[in-house]
Each structure stands twice: as C-alpha cells, then as structure tokens.
Design a protein around this motif. Structure first.
Motif, PDB file in Angstrom:
ATOM      1  N   THR A  47     -32.870  -6.716 -12.990  1.00 19.37           N
ATOM      2  CA  THR A  47     -31.740  -7.381 -13.637  1.00 19.37           C
ATOM      3  C   THR A  47     -31.187  -6.650 -14.855  1.00 19.37           C
ATOM      4  O   THR A  47     -30.042  -6.868 -15.233  1.00 19.37           O
ATOM      5  N   VAL A  48     -31.999  -5.833 -15.532  1.00 17.20           N
ATOM      6  CA  VAL A  48     -31.652  -5.165 -16.791  1.00 17.20           C
ATOM      7  C   VAL A  48     -31.431  -6.173 -17.913  1.00 17.20           C
ATOM      8  O   VAL A  48     -30.831  -5.854 -18.932  1.00 17.20           O
ATOM      9  N   LEU A  49     -31.929  -7.374 -17.740  1.00 22.39           N
ATOM     10  CA  LEU A  49     -31.790  -8.438 -18.739  1.00 22.39           C
ATOM     11  C   LEU A  49     -33.082  -9.233 -18.807  1.00 22.39           C
ATOM     12  O   LEU A  49     -33.900  -9.188 -17.879  1.00 22.39           O
ATOM     13  N   ASP A  50     -33.256 -10.004 -19.888  1.00 20.32           N
ATOM     14  CA  ASP A  50     -34.394 -10.911 -19.931  1.00 20.32           C
ATOM     15  C   ASP A  50     -34.127 -12.114 -19.034  1.00 20.32           C
ATOM     16  O   ASP A  50     -33.047 -12.237 -18.441  1.00 20.32           O
ATOM     17  N   TYR A  51     -35.104 -12.999 -18.933  1.00 16.97           N
ATOM     18  CA  TYR A  51     -34.986 -14.100 -17.973  1.00 16.97           C
ATOM     19  C   TYR A  51     -33.790 -15.008 -18.268  1.00 16.97           C
ATOM     20  O   TYR A  51     -33.000 -15.326 -17.364  1.00 16.97           O
ATOM     21  N   GLU A  52     -33.638 -15.429 -19.523  1.00 11.31           N
ATOM     22  CA  GLU A  52     -32.567 -16.368 -19.852  1.00 11.31           C
ATOM     23  C   GLU A  52     -31.192 -15.777 -19.547  1.00 11.31           C
ATOM     24  O   GLU A  52     -30.325 -16.429 -18.947  1.00 11.31           O
ATOM     25  N   VAL A  57     -26.286 -15.087 -16.092  1.00 12.82           N
ATOM     26  CA  VAL A  57     -25.347 -14.208 -15.405  1.00 12.82           C
ATOM     27  C   VAL A  57     -25.295 -14.509 -13.910  1.00 12.82           C
ATOM     28  O   VAL A  57     -24.222 -14.518 -13.298  1.00 12.82           O
ATOM     29  N   LEU A  58     -26.462 -14.793 -13.318  1.00 15.37           N
ATOM     30  CA  LEU A  58     -26.531 -14.985 -11.869  1.00 15.37           C
ATOM     31  C   LEU A  58     -26.077 -16.365 -11.407  1.00 15.37           C
ATOM     32  O   LEU A  58     -25.874 -16.571 -10.204  1.00 15.37           O
ATOM     33  N   THR A  59     -25.915 -17.295 -12.337  1.00 22.94           N
ATOM     34  CA  THR A  59     -25.565 -18.659 -11.934  1.00 22.94           C
ATOM     35  C   THR A  59     -24.236 -19.146 -12.491  1.00 22.94           C
ATOM     36  O   THR A  59     -23.779 -20.230 -12.120  1.00 22.94           O
ATOM     37  N   THR A  60     -23.606 -18.367 -13.370  1.00 21.41           N
ATOM     38  CA  THR A  60     -22.331 -18.822 -13.945  1.00 21.41           C
ATOM     39  C   THR A  60     -21.201 -17.917 -13.477  1.00 21.41           C
ATOM     40  O   THR A  60     -21.236 -17.394 -12.379  1.00 21.41           O
ATOM     41  N   GLY A  61     -20.201 -17.702 -14.310  1.00 19.20           N
ATOM     42  CA  GLY A  61     -18.981 -17.025 -13.875  1.00 19.20           C
ATOM     43  C   GLY A  61     -18.999 -15.521 -13.958  1.00 19.20           C
ATOM     44  O   GLY A  61     -17.938 -14.904 -14.112  1.00 19.20           O
ATOM     45  N   GLY A  62     -20.154 -14.896 -13.817  1.00 14.52           N
ATOM     46  CA  GLY A  62     -20.244 -13.446 -13.953  1.00 14.52           C
ATOM     47  C   GLY A  62     -19.900 -12.657 -12.709  1.00 14.52           C
ATOM     48  O   GLY A  62     -20.050 -11.435 -12.687  1.00 14.52           O
ATOM     49  N   GLN A  63     -19.474 -13.335 -11.641  1.00 12.43           N
ATOM     50  CA  GLN A  63     -19.089 -12.671 -10.384  1.00 12.43           C
ATOM     51  C   GLN A  63     -20.240 -11.893  -9.751  1.00 12.43           C
ATOM     52  O   GLN A  63     -20.023 -10.924  -9.030  1.00 12.43           O
ATOM     53  N   VAL A  64     -21.474 -12.315 -10.046  1.00 11.36           N
ATOM     54  CA  VAL A  64     -22.639 -11.685  -9.431  1.00 11.36           C
ATOM     55  C   VAL A  64     -23.681 -12.769  -9.194  1.00 11.36           C
ATOM     56  O   VAL A  64     -23.790 -13.730  -9.963  1.00 11.36           O
ATOM     57  N   SER A  65     -24.423 -12.628  -8.108  1.00  7.46           N
ATOM     58  CA  SER A  65     -25.441 -13.624  -7.781  1.00  7.46           C
ATOM     59  C   SER A  65     -26.480 -12.976  -6.882  1.00  7.46           C
ATOM     60  O   SER A  65     -26.307 -11.853  -6.415  1.00  7.46           O
ATOM     61  N   SER A  66     -27.554 -13.684  -6.645  1.00  7.30           N
ATOM     62  CA  SER A  66     -28.566 -13.243  -5.685  1.00  7.30           C
ATOM     63  C   SER A  66     -29.189 -14.476  -5.070  1.00  7.30           C
ATOM     64  O   SER A  66     -29.093 -15.579  -5.614  1.00  7.30           O
ATOM     65  N   HIS A  67     -29.816 -14.288  -3.936  1.00  4.91           N
ATOM     66  CA  HIS A  67     -30.472 -15.437  -3.305  1.00  4.91           C
ATOM     67  C   HIS A  67     -31.683 -15.890  -4.111  1.00  4.91           C
ATOM     68  O   HIS A  67     -31.945 -17.088  -4.223  1.00  4.91           O
ATOM     69  N   LEU A  80     -31.458 -19.224  -5.938  1.00  7.51           N
ATOM     70  CA  LEU A  80     -30.169 -19.466  -6.569  1.00  7.51           C
ATOM     71  C   LEU A  80     -29.042 -19.638  -5.566  1.00  7.51           C
ATOM     72  O   LEU A  80     -28.031 -20.274  -5.868  1.00  7.51           O
ATOM     73  N   VAL A  81     -29.189 -19.034  -4.389  1.00 12.86           N
ATOM     74  CA  VAL A  81     -28.184 -19.135  -3.332  1.00 12.86           C
ATOM     75  C   VAL A  81     -28.909 -19.405  -2.026  1.00 12.86           C
ATOM     76  O   VAL A  81     -29.908 -18.745  -1.722  1.00 12.86           O
ATOM     77  N   ARG A  86     -23.589 -16.251   1.527  1.00 13.50           N
ATOM     78  CA  ARG A  86     -23.524 -14.879   1.032  1.00 13.50           C
ATOM     79  C   ARG A  86     -23.648 -14.854  -0.484  1.00 13.50           C
ATOM     80  O   ARG A  86     -22.897 -15.533  -1.189  1.00 13.50           O
ATOM     81  N   ALA A  87     -24.601 -14.079  -0.984  1.00 18.16           N
ATOM     82  CA  ALA A  87     -24.716 -13.845  -2.418  1.00 18.16           C
ATOM     83  C   ALA A  87     -24.031 -12.536  -2.765  1.00 18.16           C
ATOM     84  O   ALA A  87     -23.917 -11.630  -1.935  1.00 18.16           O
ATOM     85  N   TRP A  88     -23.600 -12.397  -4.017  1.00 24.06           N
ATOM     86  CA  TRP A  88     -22.831 -11.228  -4.447  1.00 24.06           C
ATOM     87  C   TRP A  88     -23.743 -10.292  -5.232  1.00 24.06           C
ATOM     88  O   TRP A  88     -23.709 -10.253  -6.464  1.00 24.06           O
ATOM     89  N   HIS A  89     -24.551  -9.538  -4.530  1.00 25.83           N
ATOM     90  CA  HIS A  89     -25.551  -8.711  -5.208  1.00 25.83           C
ATOM     91  C   HIS A  89     -25.468  -7.233  -4.860  1.00 25.83           C
ATOM     92  O   HIS A  89     -25.928  -6.388  -5.623  1.00 25.83           O
ATOM     93  N   ALA A  90     -24.884  -6.874  -3.728  1.00 25.55           N
ATOM     94  CA  ALA A  90     -24.925  -5.491  -3.258  1.00 25.55           C
ATOM     95  C   ALA A  90     -23.729  -4.661  -3.713  1.00 25.55           C
ATOM     96  O   ALA A  90     -23.867  -3.469  -3.972  1.00 25.55           O
ATOM     97  N   GLY A  91     -22.551  -5.274  -3.814  1.00 23.14           N
ATOM     98  CA  GLY A  91     -21.364  -4.533  -4.187  1.00 23.14           C
ATOM     99  C   GLY A  91     -20.997  -3.509  -3.125  1.00 23.14           C
ATOM    100  O   GLY A  91     -21.425  -3.599  -1.973  1.00 23.14           O
ATOM    101  N   PRO A  92     -20.205  -2.479  -3.492  1.00 19.06           N
ATOM    102  CA  PRO A  92     -19.914  -1.401  -2.538  1.00 19.06           C
ATOM    103  C   PRO A  92     -21.227  -0.761  -2.088  1.00 19.06           C
ATOM    104  O   PRO A  92     -22.007  -0.280  -2.911  1.00 19.06           O
TER     105      PRO A  92
END
Length: 283
Positions: A47-52, A57-67, A80-81, A86-92
């Motif tokens: 994630t490059v982030l701490d848990y909180e 980021v993964l559950t609000t309006g950050g346009q990114v998510s994961s299962h 989470l999904v 479809r979760a938004w985790h892979a990108g191009p």
C-alpha cells in the motif's frame, strides 16, 4: 398419491425457474460445462501507507480499491470489495496476452510502507511473518475457489514493470512457492547453466524473448531500453531478490532460461518442505 406427485413435479419445475425483472421467468435447470471463474488472476500489492491511511484511500473517493486489505499489526484480513465485483487495483496492466486486469483479477493490498530513497540507495521495508502467513492463507483460499493457475499469481510490478515495484524485493515469493501457490525455477538446472552463460552471455533480444514468454509486456527490438531494464529488475526482485540491478548477468540468464524450459519450473509437492515436481505453464 397421484395428486402428491403432481404437486412435487410442479414444485420442481418452478424451482428450475428464476423470476427476473418485470416478472421475466428464466429456466435455470441446465448448466454448461464450458465455463470458469471470471477471476483468472491474483494480484499482490503493497500500500505504501500505514493501515489507517490505506483503509481510507481504498474505501473512499481515491479512485482505487482492492478486494482485500491485509493489515500489518495486528495481521488482519479485511474484505473491501466483493469478489464478484471489479476492484480498481491493477490500472494499465498486461500479463501473457491479457490486458486491463481489473476485469479478470482479485487484488490483495498488503499494508507496507514500500521503499525510501536514501543516500545509500533505495531501501525497501520488510513484511512481518504473521502478515505473510495471513497473505498466504488468503491466497490459498482464493486460488482454490477460483482455480487460479500458478503462473497467474503475480505482483503488481509483473503487470506494470517500471511503473510499479510492489510488492517489492522484500516480499517472500519463495514462501508462496513452498505453500504450493506458484512454481519456481529448479535450482539444480539454474546452477548447471550459470557457467555456460558466464562464458558467453546472450544478447538483449534473447532476454526480451524469454521475458515475453514468461508473460511480461516487454519490447522485442533487441535494445536495452529503460522498460526492458525495469522488466529485468522486476524479474530479479521475484526470483533473485538479493540483487536486482536490471543487468543481464549469468545468473539472471540461467534463471530466465530455466523459467522458460519445459520442466524448468517446479511446484512444491509438500507445502513448506519436501521435493518438487515439474510444472508446465498452461496458458
């Protein structure tokens, strides 16, 4: 008795029908054998982030998510999904002829700070063993339920080399091999090939061909451009994390050769220990 049989028959007939929108009746009594799961790939990230911050980021309006999100302390798995969405985790993304993997994959985000660039070079953060244990158990469950092939359990860096580095060189891919999730280059075959490649290294076109056969989206022009170098880095991070400089040395060539030779990739026959058996990719 006759009336009872008629009632049962009517009940069975109705049970084979599903009611759709506007009263549409759909018969579900026939099931095709020609199908598989929509989830063809399992993609691992950090994630490059701490848990909180990761959760936000993964559950609000950050346009990114994961299962799934796997927390570090305490090691906890969050869904989470729903896997059917479809979760938004892979990108191009690209892997072995497949692109835009969001539509055909399940994503696991692992809480980890990623890396820091220091005067001594880039330093990646380690994963705790309890967190890795949780990732392995979750991955085993997902792979078993969806029938995901070993060559389709991959990292974000595999499907976007250069653009992404996760889960990075500190992620213990070898443990996933030992847990029966992925295949691994046979050590004896790698060792036997190193001396030959030390005497005469193949060219860049050879390396690009091998990387493409594994699944990477790599150029085929025979020049060591930045994308080819970063793809070599990604390959080394997974199979030789002690040194990932993007240089086609003898050991890297031996690993590439073994990984693309029939019988060169091995599956663990006993999770966490024991002998291995040959594995041939089933793309």
């Amino acid at each position: 008795m006759k009336n009872t049989l008629l009632v049962l028959a009517s009940a069975l007939l109705l049970g084979a029908c599903a009611t759709g929108p506007q009263g549409l009746h759909i018969d579900t009594s026939h099931t095709s054998q020609n199908q598989d799961s929509r989830a063809l790939f399992l993609v691992l990230h950090y994630t490059v982030l701490d848990y909180e911050k990761s959760l936000r980021v993964l559950t609000t309006g950050g346009q990114v998510s994961s299962h799934y999100l796997v927390r570090d302390e305490p090691p906890t798995i969050y869904r989470l999904v729903d896997e059917n969405r479809r979760a938004w985790h892979a990108g191009p993304s690209f892997w072995a002829g497949h692109s835009n993997l969001n539509s055909s994959s399940i994503g696991i985000e692992i809480v980890n700070p990623g890396y820091k660039d220091t005067p001594e070079g880039r330093v990646y953060a380690p994963f705790s063993q309890p967190q890795i244990d949780a990732v392995i158990k979750l991955s085993q469950d997902i792979v078993a339920r969806h029938g995901i092939k070993p060559e389709r359990v991959i990292g974000h860096a595999d499907i976007a080399p250069g653009r992404k580095q996760d889960p990075g060189p500190m992620f213990p891919w070898k443990q996933l091999h030992q847990a029966g999730l992925i295949a691994w280059p046979d050590a004896a075959q790698v060792a036997a090939k190193i001396s030959g490649y030390a005497a005469l290294l193949p060219d860049t076109a050879w390396a690009q061909d091998k990387l493409a056969r594994i699944g990477y989206n790599v150029p085929r022009h025979g020049e060591l451009d930045e994308l080819t170098k970063q793809t070599l880095v990604t390959f080394q991070m997974k199979y030789r994390p002690a040194l990932y400089d993007g240089v086609l040395d003898a050991e890297t060539a031996a690993l590439l050769d073994t990984a693309t030779t029939p019988g060169g990739m091995r599956m663990a026959t006993t999770p966490l220990e024991g002998p291995t058996k040959p594995y041939t990719s089933r793309w």
